[in-house]
Design an enzyme around this catalytic site. Structure first.
Site, short mmCIF file in Angstrom:
data_model
loop_
_atom_site.label_atom_id
_atom_site.label_comp_id
_atom_site.label_asym_id
_atom_site.label_seq_id
_atom_site.Cartn_x
_atom_site.Cartn_y
_atom_site.Cartn_z
N LYS B 40 0.84 -1.21 0.00
CA LYS B 40 0.00 0.00 0.00
C LYS B 40 0.87 1.25 0.00
CE LYS B 40 -0.68 -0.73 4.99
NZ LYS B 40 -0.46 0.46 5.80
N TYR B 260 14.09 30.77 7.93
CA TYR B 260 12.81 31.35 8.33
C TYR B 260 12.70 31.40 9.85
CZ TYR B 260 10.96 31.19 3.63
OH TYR B 260 10.73 31.39 2.30
#
Lengths: 372, 372
Positions: B40, B260
């Site tokens: 998956k 940042y």
């Protein structure tokens, strides 16, 4: 690309009209400065192919991406646009830039020298952007490299420097003095170089006032609905809705637990709804026991760990038929903006958007013609 | 799919021989029990199309995915395999299952009833898996639903129940008594139902001993190199290497900051190398000021925030030419296993793998024929 969420667990709806409206709102706010559009990282996860065309139709002429590969893909979609590559360039990819008419953002003297060499090889004054660092310490010319360039600005003759850029580190913190200091540093640096159009503001910088707009602004997150003014109400339109549905409703009782690691223990009777979205879809595992979804008109909190393909939410407050299998659930939506999901996850809206998973069915609405 | 990391910032190398070897190791360990393969989430981020074919060649006959859409894609790749869909099914998608010969994992009485209806419509005893919950409280029949089914096992006549599954919550915590309790609950439940092959163990469960192997095991993370025995050395082969390179080297000095929010402040002279990978690539923002990379034969720590397309690492200990632009850097590799990156990020290797970004150049090695 499928559009059937029954097969995929969830449906991501992207509102192109909202993106276009956000662009026009910013463009009007900064006029006569130019409003460029940052579409790196697949337009912050929303699909650069489609989103960039919408932004171009709304008036954007200049686009920025991070990587050369993104620029090559964008060029195929937008033959006329000016496209800048933030992460500069490697000399051995120069021909890619020339062939696709891409503009590197020249970040250090080595890149400037390599671009000058390329210009000579092509006997052309090739266009590029120049990046001066004013405090990020990440990319861009350092103060001492600026002094060297100012002392010998010969590259401005070999290169068509279309704009000089810098980047704000803290523009989304209204009270942070670093933003004004960066702007002052940038103005001083510009004064030492041949005059070229200048660009400093990201989304948050736009809302710091006209002094930050200069000749061009470069919004990203605000185009996609993130709040560029975190200390005030969001002036932008939301662009994204992530919808799923309940696939199982469970009745549990103390002392049972839920999920991997059994991190949540029930104190009494409870109802748990299981929803087929997980961290493999970019729904961050950091939301374990912290995030929430919107179901039956109100919030329901995540209990237990986010697993790869599933989350479990506490719906004890709802009647069984209000949370039965098939009941719609919003994970991002009008009542749960991206920024709020990010806050719950301890991150920023940017990471939520860029993580939006490839398994979701995607539907674009509000573009020209019908939803596709 | 490009294979040129100069255009994409980084190169993800996936070792198909290691994945095949991991499968064979597990299959031999559990024989005569069957070893299924969980693929998956795009084979945990590594590319289900290619990886599933490699696993089939290594001997896997049964595969599990989460969503119907994943099953439909896998069926196109593996016409002969038995493919189970963990997240069950919605009644209105029944024809998709039949047409592609996919087996839902029936998770609650509603799904059982719907599958019985489908069997009647097709006048066939259609195959499916049945899921009993033993403590996850996520999917699968509850204890009271089990009692009801045991009292009236008619669905076992209408449905070809090929195996009965359950799922361990804490198998990777060696001392956690919940694992043995789940196994006991599962054995008791099986005794009440018509005899069918049984499956309980995920990767970690396999290493809890033969009592957990039953008729079939369902490894996922161990196939891809994650450690299924976190309290001991990793018996699996690493399968993934994520390589990038320096794009800028900076000299900085106190009181400067980086990135940042200016979250890292330098105390003295330092050197910063900037690397073109960020959270848009699934390199989690939680690694800000916490993660590390491997450069010039040793580790270097991330300073400042991980940004969307870039990270900055402290290379003050290196000579300038050991960290010059172009210098190779590993973000995941032999010295920096996925599980260690996950630990630095405060998460699990599964989330690091499933987040591996779409922008990376990808190279598969060790498969049949040449690297592609």
């Amino acid at each position: 690309m499928t559009s059937d969420p029954r097969r995929t667990g969830a449906l991501l709806t992207i509102d192109l009209a909202a993106i276009a409206a956000n662009y026009r709102y910013l463009a009007e706010r900064v006029a006569p400065a130019e409003c460029a559009a940052v579409v790196k990282a697949d337009a912050y996860g929303l699909g650069a192919d489609i989103v960039a065309a919408v932004l171009a139709a709304a008036g954007a002429r200049t686009f920025f991406v991070a990587h050369l590969q993104e620029g090559l893909a964008l060029r195929r979609r937008l033959p006329q646009a000016r496209i800048g590559i933030f992460n500069g360039f490697a000399a051995d990819c120069g021909e890619d830039y020339v062939a696709a008419a891409l503009l590197p953002v020249l970040n250090h003297p080595g890149e400037i020298a390599d671009w000058v060499t390329l210009c000579r090889q092509h006997q052309k004054v090739l266009p590029a952007f120049l990046h001066l660092d004013t405090g990020m310490n990440r990319l861009g010319l350092t103060p001492s490299e600026l002094i060297d360039l100012a002392a010998d600005p010969a590259p401005f003759k070999s290169i068509d420097v279309q704009a000089i850029l810098s980047h704000l580190a803290c523009a989304d913190e209204g009270s942070n003095p670093m933003t004004a200091a960066q702007a002052a540093t940038f103005r001083n640096a510009l004064a030492r170089l041949p005059r070229r159009p200048a660009s400093l503001a990201n989304s948050a910088g736009i809302f710091r006032g006209r002094a930050y707009h200069l000749d061009m602004v470069r919004p990203g997150i605000a185009l996609y609905g993130g709040n560029p003014t975190p200390e005030a109400a969001n002036p932008m339109r939301h662009t994204v809705r992530l919808s799923s549905h309940v696939i199982q409703l469970r009745h549990v009782d103390s002392p049972q637990t839920v999920g991997y690691g059994a991190t949540h223990r029930f104190r009494g009777k409870a109802k748990i709804a299981t929803i087929p979205v997980g961290y493999a879809d970019g729904y961050l595992r950091a939301l374990s026991n912290r995030g929430k979804v919107w179901i039956a008109g109100g919030p329901a909190r995540i209990v237990g760990r986010v697993s790869m393909d599933l989350i479990t939410v506490d719906v004890s407050h709802l009647a069984d038929d209000a949370a039965a299998p098939g009941t719609p659930v919003d994970l991002i939506g009008p009542q749960l903006p991206v920024d709020e999901v990010a806050r719950d996850a301890g991150t920023v809206g940017y990471e939520i958007l860029t993580g939006l998973g490839p398994r979701y069915a995607r539907r674009y609405v509000g573009g020209d013609g019908d939803p596709c």
